[in-house]
Design a protein around this motif. Sequence first.
Motif, PDB file in Angstrom:
ATOM      1  N   THR A   1       4.859  -3.230  -9.943  1.00 59.13           N
ATOM      2  CA  THR A   1       5.621  -1.981  -9.798  1.00 59.13           C
ATOM      3  C   THR A   1       5.188  -0.894 -10.787  1.00 59.13           C
ATOM      4  O   THR A   1       5.006   0.263 -10.374  1.00 59.13           O
ATOM      5  CB  THR A   1       7.129  -2.262  -9.871  1.00 59.13           C
ATOM      6  N   PRO A   2       4.985  -1.188 -12.071  1.00 56.62           N
ATOM      7  CA  PRO A   2       4.526  -0.116 -12.971  1.00 56.62           C
ATOM      8  C   PRO A   2       3.159   0.457 -12.558  1.00 56.62           C
ATOM      9  O   PRO A   2       2.941   1.670 -12.655  1.00 56.62           O
ATOM     10  CB  PRO A   2       4.448  -0.797 -14.339  1.00 56.62           C
ATOM     11  N   TYR A   3       2.252  -0.392 -12.118  1.00 59.35           N
ATOM     12  CA  TYR A   3       0.936   0.092 -11.676  1.00 59.35           C
ATOM     13  C   TYR A   3       1.091   1.008 -10.457  1.00 59.35           C
ATOM     14  O   TYR A   3       0.497   2.091 -10.405  1.00 59.35           O
ATOM     15  CB  TYR A   3       0.009  -1.084 -11.349  1.00 59.35           C
ATOM     16  N   PHE A   4       1.889   0.582  -9.481  1.00 64.90           N
ATOM     17  CA  PHE A   4       2.085   1.392  -8.278  1.00 64.90           C
ATOM     18  C   PHE A   4       2.816   2.695  -8.582  1.00 64.90           C
ATOM     19  O   PHE A   4       2.633   3.690  -7.882  1.00 64.90           O
ATOM     20  CB  PHE A   4       2.842   0.611  -7.206  1.00 64.90           C
ATOM     21  N   ALA A   5       3.645   2.715  -9.603  1.00 61.83           N
ATOM     22  CA  ALA A   5       4.339   3.946  -9.993  1.00 61.83           C
ATOM     23  C   ALA A   5       3.346   4.988 -10.496  1.00 61.83           C
ATOM     24  O   ALA A   5       3.524   6.191 -10.280  1.00 61.83           O
ATOM     25  CB  ALA A   5       5.389   3.649 -11.058  1.00 61.83           C
ATOM     26  N   ALA A   6       2.275   4.535 -11.140  1.00 61.79           N
ATOM     27  CA  ALA A   6       1.302   5.446 -11.745  1.00 61.79           C
ATOM     28  C   ALA A   6       0.036   5.644 -10.926  1.00 61.79           C
ATOM     29  O   ALA A   6      -0.712   6.590 -11.184  1.00 61.79           O
ATOM     30  CB  ALA A   6       0.920   4.924 -13.139  1.00 61.79           C
ATOM     31  N   ASN A   7      -0.207   4.778  -9.948  1.00 62.47           N
ATOM     32  CA  ASN A   7      -1.485   4.802  -9.213  1.00 62.47           C
ATOM     33  C   ASN A   7      -1.276   4.626  -7.719  1.00 62.47           C
ATOM     34  O   ASN A   7      -0.486   3.768  -7.296  1.00 62.47           O
ATOM     35  CB  ASN A   7      -2.384   3.644  -9.686  1.00 62.47           C
ATOM     36  N   GLY A   8      -2.040   5.402  -6.955  1.00 58.02           N
ATOM     37  CA  GLY A   8      -2.097   5.138  -5.532  1.00 58.02           C
ATOM     38  C   GLY A   8      -2.853   3.839  -5.315  1.00 58.02           C
ATOM     39  O   GLY A   8      -3.778   3.507  -6.066  1.00 58.02           O
ATOM     40  N   PHE A   9      -2.450   3.079  -4.312  1.00 62.32           N
ATOM     41  CA  PHE A   9      -3.106   1.799  -4.029  1.00 62.32           C
ATOM     42  C   PHE A   9      -2.976   1.519  -2.538  1.00 62.32           C
ATOM     43  O   PHE A   9      -1.865   1.372  -2.020  1.00 62.32           O
ATOM     44  CB  PHE A   9      -2.465   0.679  -4.840  1.00 62.32           C
TER      45      PHE A   9
ATOM     46  N   SER B   1       0.831  -1.214   0.000  1.00 58.98           N
ATOM     47  CA  SER B   1       0.000   0.000   0.000  1.00 58.98           C
ATOM     48  C   SER B   1       0.857   1.252   0.000  1.00 58.98           C
ATOM     49  O   SER B   1       1.919   1.291   0.631  1.00 58.98           O
ATOM     50  CB  SER B   1      -0.906   0.005   1.236  1.00 58.98           C
ATOM     51  N   GLY B   2       0.368   2.280  -0.729  1.00 56.88           N
ATOM     52  CA  GLY B   2       1.064   3.555  -0.724  1.00 56.88           C
ATOM     53  C   GLY B   2       0.604   4.454  -1.857  1.00 56.88           C
ATOM     54  O   GLY B   2      -0.127   4.028  -2.749  1.00 56.88           O
ATOM     55  N   PRO B   3       1.049   5.706  -1.826  1.00 60.87           N
ATOM     56  CA  PRO B   3       0.689   6.660  -2.875  1.00 60.87           C
ATOM     57  C   PRO B   3       1.374   6.325  -4.200  1.00 60.87           C
ATOM     58  O   PRO B   3       2.384   5.630  -4.241  1.00 60.87           O
ATOM     59  CB  PRO B   3       1.212   7.998  -2.340  1.00 60.87           C
ATOM     60  N   ALA B   4       0.838   6.865  -5.267  1.00 64.28           N
ATOM     61  CA  ALA B   4       1.438   6.695  -6.590  1.00 64.28           C
ATOM     62  C   ALA B   4       2.874   7.188  -6.582  1.00 64.28           C
ATOM     63  O   ALA B   4       3.187   8.222  -5.983  1.00 64.28           O
ATOM     64  CB  ALA B   4       0.633   7.464  -7.638  1.00 64.28           C
ATOM     65  N   GLY B   5       3.744   6.432  -7.233  1.00 65.28           N
ATOM     66  CA  GLY B   5       5.126   6.853  -7.390  1.00 65.28           C
ATOM     67  C   GLY B   5       6.020   6.621  -6.197  1.00 65.28           C
ATOM     68  O   GLY B   5       7.228   6.823  -6.292  1.00 65.28           O
ATOM     69  N   VAL B   6       5.468   6.207  -5.070  1.00 65.15           N
ATOM     70  CA  VAL B   6       6.283   5.953  -3.884  1.00 65.15           C
ATOM     71  C   VAL B   6       6.670   4.478  -3.880  1.00 65.15           C
ATOM     72  O   VAL B   6       5.798   3.609  -3.873  1.00 65.15           O
ATOM     73  CB  VAL B   6       5.520   6.314  -2.588  1.00 65.15           C
ATOM     74  N   PRO B   7       7.971   4.185  -3.914  1.00 69.68           N
ATOM     75  CA  PRO B   7       8.390   2.781  -3.937  1.00 69.68           C
ATOM     76  C   PRO B   7       7.884   2.033  -2.694  1.00 69.68           C
ATOM     77  O   PRO B   7       7.865   2.567  -1.589  1.00 69.68           O
ATOM     78  CB  PRO B   7       9.919   2.852  -3.928  1.00 69.68           C
TER      79      PRO B   7
END
Length: 156
Positions: A80-88, A32-38
């Motif tokens: 990883t690409p999805y989490f880079a572009a989307n908060g989840f 879990s985390g905001p978009a773009g946050v590793p």
Amino acid sequence: MQQSTQPDTAPQWWQDTQDIPTIVRAIYECISGPAGVPRDWARFRYLQHPQARSLRTVVDDGGGTHAVVFDVDGYIADVTPYFAANGFFEVEIDQRVERFGQVAHVWSRYEARESPDSPVIKRGANSIQLCFEHGRWWVFSTVWDNERDGVAFELW
């Protein structure tokens, strides 16, 4: 592959593995985390057995389903690409644990949002299999499916 017992460098991670509700909560925190946050993939890997697998149910355009299976690094590469572009932000909303000796099965119902306060974007269930070995719990497999027309929770 044998992994050592309590690590010197990550005592919190060791605590994550000492009981079932805590390891499940740690899994959700890792993804879990905001978009773009590793994400904390080092912690995620620590929770998983070296031979762990994940299985995602995918719905085809025609409504049929198939399974996509990942090892730990394959799962990380896939999301990883999805989490880079989307908060989840995925949070557990219900849990049922069945345990026999050193083996446990967790049904973990979840909701996912793009931010902690945004509307629910999906609900589903994780089936998580765990084993207690070398003084700690390990995630051996995680299988999940999302709620959709014709697929809802039946027995809880």
